[in-house]
Design a protein around this motif. Structure first.
Motif, PDB file in Angstrom:
ATOM      1  N   VAL A 153      40.038  76.702 -26.681  1.00 55.00           N
ATOM      2  CA  VAL A 153      40.482  75.800 -25.628  1.00 55.00           C
ATOM      3  C   VAL A 153      40.161  74.346 -25.950  1.00 55.00           C
ATOM      4  CG1 VAL A 153      38.375  76.042 -24.249  1.00 55.00           C
ATOM      5  CG2 VAL A 153      40.515  75.419 -23.150  1.00 55.00           C
ATOM      6  N   GLN A 154      38.987  74.103 -26.556  1.00 55.38           N
ATOM      7  CA  GLN A 154      38.604  72.728 -26.830  1.00 55.38           C
ATOM      8  C   GLN A 154      39.524  72.087 -27.874  1.00 55.38           C
ATOM      9  OE1 GLN A 154      36.480  70.891 -25.175  1.00 55.38           O
ATOM     10  NE2 GLN A 154      37.035  69.137 -26.429  1.00 55.38           N
ATOM     11  N   ALA A 155      39.664  72.763 -29.015  1.00 59.78           N
ATOM     12  CA  ALA A 155      40.519  72.221 -30.074  1.00 59.78           C
ATOM     13  C   ALA A 155      41.977  72.157 -29.638  1.00 59.78           C
ATOM     14  CB  ALA A 155      40.383  73.068 -31.339  1.00 59.78           C
ATOM     15  N   GLY A 156      42.417  73.193 -28.918  1.00 55.36           N
ATOM     16  CA  GLY A 156      43.796  73.203 -28.447  1.00 55.36           C
ATOM     17  C   GLY A 156      44.079  72.098 -27.454  1.00 55.36           C
ATOM     18  N   ALA A 157      43.126  71.868 -26.546  1.00 52.18           N
ATOM     19  CA  ALA A 157      43.316  70.834 -25.543  1.00 52.18           C
ATOM     20  C   ALA A 157      43.318  69.440 -26.174  1.00 52.18           C
ATOM     21  CB  ALA A 157      42.229  70.927 -24.484  1.00 52.18           C
ATOM     22  N   GLU A 158      42.447  69.248 -27.160  1.00 48.03           N
ATOM     23  CA  GLU A 158      42.413  67.946 -27.840  1.00 48.03           C
ATOM     24  C   GLU A 158      43.751  67.648 -28.518  1.00 48.03           C
ATOM     25  OE1 GLU A 158      39.112  68.038 -30.464  1.00 48.03           O
ATOM     26  OE2 GLU A 158      37.611  67.748 -28.873  1.00 48.03           O
ATOM     27  N   ALA A 159      44.380  68.694 -29.003  1.00 48.63           N
ATOM     28  CA  ALA A 159      45.685  68.504 -29.632  1.00 48.63           C
ATOM     29  C   ALA A 159      46.728  68.028 -28.627  1.00 48.63           C
ATOM     30  CB  ALA A 159      46.148  69.804 -30.278  1.00 48.63           C
ATOM     31  N   PHE A 160      46.500  68.353 -27.332  1.00 48.65           N
ATOM     32  CA  PHE A 160      47.419  67.920 -26.280  1.00 48.65           C
ATOM     33  C   PHE A 160      46.882  66.712 -25.512  1.00 48.65           C
ATOM     34  CE2 PHE A 160      48.465  72.425 -26.894  1.00 48.65           C
ATOM     35  CZ  PHE A 160      49.839  72.337 -27.066  1.00 48.65           C
ATOM     36  N   GLY A 161      45.830  66.070 -26.023  1.00 44.62           N
ATOM     37  CA  GLY A 161      45.322  64.841 -25.440  1.00 44.62           C
ATOM     38  C   GLY A 161      44.521  65.012 -24.167  1.00 44.62           C
ATOM     39  N   MET A 162      43.845  66.146 -23.976  1.00 37.06           N
ATOM     40  CA  MET A 162      43.063  66.394 -22.773  1.00 37.06           C
ATOM     41  C   MET A 162      41.573  66.223 -23.060  1.00 37.06           C
ATOM     42  SD  MET A 162      44.932  69.879 -21.455  1.00 37.06           S
ATOM     43  CE  MET A 162      46.717  70.020 -21.365  1.00 37.06           C
ATOM     44  N   SER A 166      44.580  77.916 -36.376  1.00 41.51           N
ATOM     45  CA  SER A 166      45.696  77.341 -35.599  1.00 41.51           C
ATOM     46  C   SER A 166      45.363  77.419 -34.112  1.00 41.51           C
ATOM     47  CB  SER A 166      47.002  78.086 -35.892  1.00 41.51           C
ATOM     48  OG  SER A 166      47.327  78.015 -37.263  1.00 41.51           O
ATOM     49  N   PRO A 167      44.384  76.646 -33.655  1.00 42.60           N
ATOM     50  CA  PRO A 167      43.948  76.741 -32.258  1.00 42.60           C
ATOM     51  C   PRO A 167      45.035  76.395 -31.254  1.00 42.60           C
ATOM     52  CG  PRO A 167      42.996  74.800 -33.304  1.00 42.60           C
ATOM     53  CD  PRO A 167      43.627  75.614 -34.393  1.00 42.60           C
ATOM     54  N   SER A 168      45.923  75.479 -31.608  1.00 45.23           N
ATOM     55  CA  SER A 168      46.995  75.112 -30.676  1.00 45.23           C
ATOM     56  C   SER A 168      47.921  76.300 -30.427  1.00 45.23           C
ATOM     57  CB  SER A 168      47.799  73.929 -31.225  1.00 45.23           C
ATOM     58  OG  SER A 168      46.981  72.796 -31.391  1.00 45.23           O
ATOM     59  N   LEU A 169      48.231  77.045 -31.496  1.00 45.64           N
ATOM     60  CA  LEU A 169      49.089  78.218 -31.356  1.00 45.64           C
ATOM     61  C   LEU A 169      48.421  79.284 -30.501  1.00 45.64           C
ATOM     62  CD1 LEU A 169      51.559  79.939 -32.138  1.00 45.64           C
ATOM     63  CD2 LEU A 169      50.305  80.625 -34.205  1.00 45.64           C
ATOM     64  N   ILE A 170      47.159  79.564 -30.786  1.00 50.98           N
ATOM     65  CA  ILE A 170      46.434  80.585 -30.024  1.00 50.98           C
ATOM     66  C   ILE A 170      46.262  80.142 -28.578  1.00 50.98           C
ATOM     67  CG2 ILE A 170      44.281  81.900 -29.894  1.00 50.98           C
ATOM     68  CD1 ILE A 170      43.994  81.591 -32.892  1.00 50.98           C
ATOM     69  N   PHE A 171      46.062  78.850 -28.366  1.00 52.32           N
ATOM     70  CA  PHE A 171      45.942  78.285 -27.020  1.00 52.32           C
ATOM     71  C   PHE A 171      47.176  78.627 -26.187  1.00 52.32           C
ATOM     72  CE2 PHE A 171      46.591  74.743 -24.046  1.00 52.32           C
ATOM     73  CZ  PHE A 171      45.350  74.645 -23.433  1.00 52.32           C
ATOM     74  N   VAL A 172      48.360  78.376 -26.741  1.00 51.40           N
ATOM     75  CA  VAL A 172      49.612  78.648 -26.026  1.00 51.40           C
ATOM     76  C   VAL A 172      49.839  80.150 -25.865  1.00 51.40           C
ATOM     77  CG1 VAL A 172      52.121  78.391 -26.127  1.00 51.40           C
ATOM     78  CG2 VAL A 172      50.639  76.480 -26.804  1.00 51.40           C
ATOM     79  N   LEU A 173      49.576  80.921 -26.919  1.00 52.41           N
ATOM     80  CA  LEU A 173      49.769  82.372 -26.848  1.00 52.41           C
ATOM     81  C   LEU A 173      48.864  83.009 -25.797  1.00 52.41           C
ATOM     82  CD1 LEU A 173      50.093  83.327 -30.635  1.00 52.41           C
ATOM     83  CD2 LEU A 173      51.917  83.286 -28.907  1.00 52.41           C
ATOM     84  N   SER A 174      47.641  82.496 -25.661  1.00 49.10           N
ATOM     85  CA  SER A 174      46.713  83.037 -24.665  1.00 49.10           C
ATOM     86  C   SER A 174      47.255  82.849 -23.262  1.00 49.10           C
ATOM     87  CB  SER A 174      45.348  82.365 -24.796  1.00 49.10           C
ATOM     88  OG  SER A 174      44.778  82.589 -26.065  1.00 49.10           O
ATOM     89  N   ILE A 175      47.816  81.678 -22.992  1.00 53.84           N
ATOM     90  CA  ILE A 175      48.385  81.426 -21.673  1.00 53.84           C
ATOM     91  C   ILE A 175      49.588  82.330 -21.418  1.00 53.84           C
ATOM     92  CG2 ILE A 175      49.533  79.676 -20.251  1.00 53.84           C
ATOM     93  CD1 ILE A 175      47.818  77.575 -21.611  1.00 53.84           C
TER      94      ILE A 175
END
Length: 370
Positions: free
Chosen positions: A236-245, A33-42
């Protein structure tokens, strides 16, 4: 320790420290769940940055703003170094180079501009030592010239040897590290009297933390920031792609801002308390350290931990953005005084760069080695 716990209870932002263990647990139980970990890290880095800010203020109150700013920038840049090492091991040189350029530009435009804006909204006019700005701007100009050389060499002879660019990058790395060491000797030893803080009447900026608690908190929190950042770079890569970056935008904006969150919190707090020398020292000192120390160290370490050596060749617009950032910071700080509008102008320049990169990211081949 009682004072630290009291500060955590008093400041609601520090209640987000609960996300620090959560992000470690999430990495183990939900690795897909990279998107979840991405947000939790921030969310985990944000309160750590605030705590780091308080410890830095305590040290600056004991050692002076110039030394406090240097110490905070040094420890804060460990995050960028950890992020860079993690990306090096993964062979993601696009992210490494974009994050280096992004951190330099973010510190000289976003951090400095936001400090001027936040400080100016509370204080009509603020003053700072111009000698600090001139010194750091000179070092950044040297770094920009050094980073421009590999790109010019590669563009002038597109069919030339990749080994030449790598050898040039290694030589420039040693040169930049030497320049950084000489700069520290000049500002902290031989001519330290020229880099003192401008006196202010704001006694509220002081803190009552003992130096031992401040130093231990600063060191411990910096380690936690580095550990959380290592988790962050893994998703960060997978999470960012999920947000269109795009990858370049992630390195230039997201990684740079998250990696510098600790330093930014300290710089913003210093500006609000009319200790603008601390803010300027953190912002420009951190940018100089990244350009003159972090970047060349990552080039040298790539020979040890990377799948292949990394050079200092950047995409065409990167050095231009660095040069404009240095010139803009030098221009608006030439008087040694600031107001909120000056900060707003710097922030607008940063937004121009971010918008451009988001809408038209550079080709990966201009960033990563062939």
């Amino acid at each position: 320790m009682a004072q630290l716990l009291k500060e955590i209870r008093r400041n609601p932002l520090l209640w987000l420290l609960a996300f620090v263990p959560v992000v470690f647990v999430a990495e183990k139980v939900a690795p897909h769940s990279p998107s979840l970990i991405f947000v939790l890290s921030i969310l985990a880095i944000t309160p750590l940055a605030a705590l780091l800010s308080h410890a830095t203020e305590a040290i600056a109150a004991k050692t002076g703003d110039a030394t406090g700013g240097l110490l905070n920038a040094t420890l804060g840049n460990m995050t960028e170094l950890v992020i860079g090492l993690a990306a090096l091991r993964a062979g993601d040189y696009t992210l490494v180079k974009a994050s280096i350029v992004g951190a330099i530009v973010a510190n000289t435009l976003f951090m400095l501009g936001a400090s001027f804006l936040l400080g100016g909204l509370k204080h009509h006019v603020q003053e700072f030592n111009r000698a600090t700005v001139r010194m750091q701007a000179s070092l950044l100009f040297l770094a920009t010239v050094a980073l421009l050389a590999p790109s010019i060499a590669a563009d002038s002879d597109p069919g030339g040897s990749l080994g030449f660019v790598r050898r040039l990058s290694v030589g420039l790395s040693f040169l930049l590290i030497a320049a950084y060491g000489l700069g520290m000797l000049f500002t902290l030893k031989t001519h330290k009297e020229a880099f003192g803080s401008v006196a202010t009447d704001d006694e509220a900026a002081s803190t009552h933390w003992p130096l031992s608690l401040a130093l231990s908190t600063l060191a411990g929190v910096t380690v936690l920031v580095a550990l959380v950042s290592e988790i962050f770079v893994g998703v960060v890569q997978a999470g960012a792609e999920a947000f269109g970056m795009s990858q370049a935008f992630v390195g230039f904006v997201v990684v740079a801002l998250v990696g510098g969150a600790a330093e930014m919190a300290s710089a913003f707090a210093g500006a609000r308390k009319n200790h603008l020398d601390l803010s300027v020292g953190i912002a420009l000192g951190s940018a100089s350290q990244i350009a003159l120390f972090v970047a060349p160290v990552l080039v040298l370490l790539s020979y040890l931990v990377g799948p292949h050596p990394m050079d200092l060749q950047l995409w065409p617009g990167a050095v231009v953005m660095m040069m404009i950032s240095v010139l803009a910071a030098t221009l608006v700080t030439s008087s040694g005084r600031s107001a909120w509008f000056v900060g707003a102008l710097l922030l607008m320049v940063y937004v121009v760069f971010a918008m451009t990169l988001y809408l038209a990211p550079p080709a990966a081949g201009g960033v990563a080695p062939p």
